[in-house]
Motif scaffolding. Structure first.
Motif, PDB file in Angstrom:
ATOM      1  N   ASP A 238      29.685  -0.078  15.728  1.00 50.03           N
ATOM      2  CA  ASP A 238      30.890  -0.565  16.595  1.00 50.03           C
ATOM      3  C   ASP A 238      30.533  -0.922  17.871  1.00 50.03           C
ATOM      4  O   ASP A 238      29.478  -0.452  18.618  1.00 50.03           O
ATOM      5  CB  ASP A 238      31.815   0.749  16.776  1.00 50.03           C
TER       6      ASP A 238
ATOM      7  N   GLY B  53      47.277  -1.906  11.591  1.00 49.40           N
ATOM      8  CA  GLY B  53      46.160  -1.030  11.120  1.00 49.40           C
ATOM      9  C   GLY B  53      46.342   0.448  11.117  1.00 49.40           C
ATOM     10  O   GLY B  53      45.765   1.148  10.603  1.00 49.40           O
TER      11      GLY B  53
ATOM     12  N   SER C 221      42.962  -0.816  18.298  1.00 46.46           N
ATOM     13  CA  SER C 221      43.319   0.446  17.889  1.00 46.46           C
ATOM     14  C   SER C 221      43.140   1.572  18.787  1.00 46.46           C
ATOM     15  O   SER C 221      43.678   2.439  18.953  1.00 46.46           O
ATOM     16  CB  SER C 221      41.821   0.700  16.853  1.00 46.46           C
TER      17      SER C 221
HETATM   18  C1  LIG Z   1      50.246  -3.426  21.744  1.00 49.96           C
HETATM   19  C2  LIG Z   1      49.911  -3.390  20.107  1.00 49.96           C
HETATM   20  C3  LIG Z   1      51.015  -2.567  19.576  1.00 49.96           C
HETATM   21  C4  LIG Z   1      50.539  -2.346  18.378  1.00 49.96           C
HETATM   22  N1  LIG Z   1      51.451  -1.481  17.536  1.00 49.96           N
HETATM   23  C5  LIG Z   1      51.208  -1.036  16.325  1.00 49.96           C
HETATM   24  C6  LIG Z   1      51.930  -0.141  15.620  1.00 49.96           C
HETATM   25  O1  LIG Z   1      52.938   0.298  16.072  1.00 49.96           O
HETATM   26  N2  LIG Z   1      51.548   0.206  14.224  1.00 49.96           N
HETATM   27  C7  LIG Z   1      50.853  -0.372  13.645  1.00 49.96           C
HETATM   28  O2  LIG Z   1      50.436  -0.222  12.605  1.00 49.96           O
HETATM   29  N3  LIG Z   1      49.842  -1.354  14.411  1.00 49.96           N
HETATM   30  C8  LIG Z   1      49.878  -1.673  15.428  1.00 49.96           C
HETATM   31  N4  LIG Z   1      49.315  -2.437  16.097  1.00 49.96           N
HETATM   32  C9  LIG Z   1      47.994  -2.989  15.451  1.00 49.96           C
HETATM   33  C10 LIG Z   1      46.970  -2.263  15.291  1.00 49.96           C
HETATM   34  O3  LIG Z   1      46.739  -1.806  16.534  1.00 49.96           O
HETATM   35  C11 LIG Z   1      45.706  -3.148  14.733  1.00 49.96           C
HETATM   36  O4  LIG Z   1      46.122  -3.674  13.642  1.00 49.96           O
HETATM   37  C12 LIG Z   1      44.558  -2.316  14.402  1.00 49.96           C
HETATM   38  O5  LIG Z   1      44.158  -1.533  15.638  1.00 49.96           O
HETATM   39  C13 LIG Z   1      43.321  -3.214  14.183  1.00 49.96           C
HETATM   40  O6  LIG Z   1      42.254  -2.386  14.138  1.00 49.96           O
HETATM   41  P1  LIG Z   1      40.706  -3.338  13.988  1.00 49.96           P
HETATM   42  O7  LIG Z   1      39.851  -2.032  13.512  1.00 49.96           O
HETATM   43  O8  LIG Z   1      40.941  -4.227  12.893  1.00 49.96           O
HETATM   44  O9  LIG Z   1      40.470  -3.979  15.301  1.00 49.96           O
HETATM   45  P2  LIG Z   1      40.205  -3.432  16.704  1.00 49.96           P
HETATM   46  O10 LIG Z   1      40.806  -2.390  17.052  1.00 49.96           O
HETATM   47  O11 LIG Z   1      40.027  -4.571  17.607  1.00 49.96           O
HETATM   48  O12 LIG Z   1      38.613  -2.938  16.446  1.00 49.96           O
HETATM   49  C14 LIG Z   1      37.566  -4.016  16.075  1.00 49.96           C
HETATM   50  C15 LIG Z   1      36.463  -3.182  16.510  1.00 49.96           C
HETATM   51  O13 LIG Z   1      35.288  -3.977  16.218  1.00 49.96           O
HETATM   52  C16 LIG Z   1      34.275  -3.922  17.107  1.00 49.96           C
HETATM   53  N5  LIG Z   1      33.388  -5.107  17.322  1.00 49.96           N
HETATM   54  C17 LIG Z   1      34.106  -6.277  17.422  1.00 49.96           C
HETATM   55  N6  LIG Z   1      32.918  -7.324  17.430  1.00 49.96           N
HETATM   56  C18 LIG Z   1      32.051  -6.779  16.831  1.00 49.96           C
HETATM   57  C19 LIG Z   1      30.426  -7.117  16.692  1.00 49.96           C
HETATM   58  N7  LIG Z   1      30.174  -8.289  16.841  1.00 49.96           N
HETATM   59  N8  LIG Z   1      29.463  -5.856  16.316  1.00 49.96           N
HETATM   60  C20 LIG Z   1      30.033  -4.829  16.180  1.00 49.96           C
HETATM   61  N9  LIG Z   1      31.458  -4.367  16.378  1.00 49.96           N
HETATM   62  C21 LIG Z   1      32.220  -5.310  16.853  1.00 49.96           C
HETATM   63  C22 LIG Z   1      34.981  -3.447  18.463  1.00 49.96           C
HETATM   64  O14 LIG Z   1      34.163  -2.792  19.322  1.00 49.96           O
HETATM   65  C23 LIG Z   1      36.126  -2.653  17.910  1.00 49.96           C
HETATM   66  O15 LIG Z   1      36.022  -1.415  18.177  1.00 49.96           O
HETATM   67  C24 LIG Z   1      49.425  -2.752  17.592  1.00 49.96           C
HETATM   68  C25 LIG Z   1      48.669  -3.655  18.405  1.00 49.96           C
HETATM   69  C26 LIG Z   1      48.947  -3.717  19.801  1.00 49.96           C
HETATM   70  C27 LIG Z   1      47.680  -4.798  20.476  1.00 49.96           C
END
Ligand SMILES: Cc1cc2nc3c(=O)[nH]c(=O)nc-3n(C[C@H](O)[C@H](O)[C@H](O)COP(=O)(O)OP(=O)(O)OC[C@H]3O[C@@H](n4cnc5c(N)ncnc54)[C@H](O)[C@@H]3O)c2cc1C
Ligand code: FES
Lengths: 101, 372
Positions: free
Chosen positions: B33, B332, B42
């Motif tokens: 991460d 997510g 997240s």
């Molecule tokens: C305002 C808001 C409200 C929301 N409300 C809801 C809700 O009510 N219910 C719901 O289900 N979802 C909701 N969501 C959506 C949900 O938060 C996301 O779908 C989810 O968090 C996505 O998770 P992720 O792990 O794909 O992305 P992220 O949380 O962006 O995590 C990606 C991770 O990858 C890492 N990363 C990036 N590039 C690299 C790299 N090159 N090498 C190593 N690590 C890397 C980062 O450090 C990060 O920790 C909401 C989102 C927002 C912004």
């Protein structure tokens, strides 16, 4: 436990009186409620919303929110950011506030 | 030599749920991460486990959300027993508030279509003002009514994340913060993951880096045309219980704060806040629950959604680089249980869950034909 560190010329200032729960507390003009409570030997100002644990003023500069009290019916007031006023009613903040105070 | 069965790139909710699923099934997993400097939806989301209204264009998305919603309680319980961390998951049903008869009627038409498209698996009820007030006594006079579905609920997304991280470690997986992946290349049947001062050789690699997938996907023959979309959220001081069930834009947390969401802003990679937007969010919240007018806001923030061009998820296996996958989505929290229980086995060789077939990147590659 707490002692004032006032310059000597400040000793004969006027006194402000307010109530904390059932107690009467005296303070100096310009004191914060938190300072007045602590110098009067009162160290518990609230209980926490989740576990009901007792809390006291801590940072004295508005960032930790440990010093919450009710002031004149207004819940969750930071005691370290509120100045004492004559006749004000301060109450312990018991857990989470109610929606309508 | 392979050092690990799986590398999961990204330790947000998507990567962590997948890694937890894999580790719990006995696979050796390493989660890499990037950490606090990255954009991390997240850590900034609203915490709904939500089904209502989702999948209008692609009903399989509704089924996928329902699959996850129905596995959530068990996942939450399992994580609690394993790690002692409670996700505060509750499933009391949820409401979407409507402010006019016309809006209420539209909502009913939309949800009816969704119910039909899912063979009536998705169910809902329409509530008038009085019925709504039975559920939320503090509801504002200007709220005409609401749609209600028993499928909806909420959880604390930060506790979920912590529980997943602890769960990964419990099963012998590795979580490595502060490890940005720069490049991924193939070496025979393995993948070499390059970080600043280290490489890791793994059998399979799952790209779950949120917006970071844009750069990583092409390196393994995949495409992740993601766009950031900002949402801003406000949080009030803690209060005695007053909102028993979540709504689309308001929910009360386990500790008593009210979360007010949210906005949908196209502002690139700016995850800050803007006062006019926050003011609008607060006004909408006060309209729904007038008593909130007396409360204090203690924090606000912006966070970037991980959005595909059509808002639906992206799950794909690489054809040119077998063993490489991409996974990202806009919900997510909601989908965490499906990711752990249904998606992870696919990465380990099981058949793909039937609900995810539409969610490959081909749908974004529109054929343009030039008229003769
Ligand atoms: C305002 C808001 C409200 C929301 N409300 C809801 C809700 O009510 N219910 C719901 O289900 N979802 C909701 N969501 C959506 C949900 O938060 C996301 O779908 C989810 O968090 C996505 O998770 P992720 O792990 O794909 O992305 P992220 O949380 O962006 O995590 C990606 C991770 O990858 C890492 N990363 C990036 N590039 C690299 C790299 N090159 N090498 C190593 N690590 C890397 C980062 O450090 C990060 O920790 C909401 C989102 C927002 C912004
Ligand atoms: S003592 Fe820290 S905010 Fe008042």
């Amino acid at each position: 436990m707490f002692k004032r560190l006032s310059p000597p010329e400040a000793t004969n200032e006027a006194v402000v009186t307010f109530r904390f729960d059932e107690q009467t507390v005296t303070a100096r003009p310009g004191d914060t409620v938190a300072a007045a409570l602590l110098t009067s030997g009162i160290s518990i100002c609230r209980s926490t919303p989740v576990s009901n644990a007792p809390r006291a003023p801590y940072c004295m500069m508005g960032v930790c929110f440990e010093c919450l009290v009710e002031v004149d019916g207004n819940p969750n007031v930071q005691a370290c950011q509120a100045e004492v006023r004559d006749g004000m009613h301060v109450h312990t903040q018991q857990g989470a506030r109610r929606l309508t105070s | 030599m392979q050092q690990c069965d799986f590398a999961v790139i990204g330790g947000g909710l998507v990567g962590s749920a997948i890694a937890y699923g894999l580790a719990s099934q006995g696979h050796q997993v390493s989660v890499l991460d990037e950490g606090d400097v990255a954009y991390r939806a997240s850590r900034g989301n609203f915490g709904l486990v939500w089904v209502q209204g989702k999948g209008q264009e692609i009903p399989l998305y509704s089924r996928w959300s329902m699959r996850s919603a129905s596995l959530w309680a068990a996942l939450s319980q399992e994580l609690f027993e394993l790690t002692g961390v409670a996700t505060q998951h509750h499933n009391p049903g949820g409401v979407h508030l409507c402010y006019s008869q016309a809006e209420l009627a539209n909502r009913e038409v939309e949800l009816n279509a969704l119910a039909q498209a899912t063979g009536r698996q998705f169910t809902f009820d329409m509530l008038d003002h009085d019925q709504l007030r039975d559920l939320i006594p503090e509801i504002g006079e200007s709220v005409t009514g609401a749609s209600w579905s028993s499928w909806d609920g909420h959880a604390n997304p930060l506790y979920l994340l912590r529980a997943l991280h602890n769960g990964i470690r419990h099963y012998g997986g590795e979580f490595v913060p502060g490890s940005k992946v720069n490049r991924i290349r193939r070496n025979g049947g393995s993948f070499v993951i390059e970080r600043d001062h280290q490489t890791l050789t793994v059998g399979r690699v799952i790209l779950a880096a949120g917006l970071g997938n844009r750069e990583l996907a092409p390196q393994v023959g995949l495409d992740a045309p993601l766009v950031p979309n900002r949402g801003e959220i406000l949080v009030t001081e803690r209060m005695r219980p007053l909102l028993d069930l979540p709504t689309t834009y308001l929910r009360q947390t386990g500790e008593g704060s009210i979360l007010m969401g949210d906005s949908h802003e196209d502002v690139g990679f700016d995850d800050g806040t803007e006062t006019p937007v926050l003011a609008q969010i607060a006004q909408r919240a006060v309209r729904a629950l007038p008593a909130l007018a007396n409360t204090r806001v203690v924090r606000s923030w912006g966070a970037l959604r991980v959005m595909t061009p059509d808002g639906y998820p992206l799950y794909q296996a690489s054809e040119s680089h077998p063993g490489a996958f991409v996974a990202c989505c806009h919900s997510g929290v909601t989908l965490a249980a499906a990711h752990a229980k249904c998606l992870a086995p696919w990465f380990a060789g099981a058949e793909a869950p039937s609900e995810i077939t539409p969610f490959t990147a081909e749908r974004f590659h529109v054929q343009t034909s030039i008229p003769a």
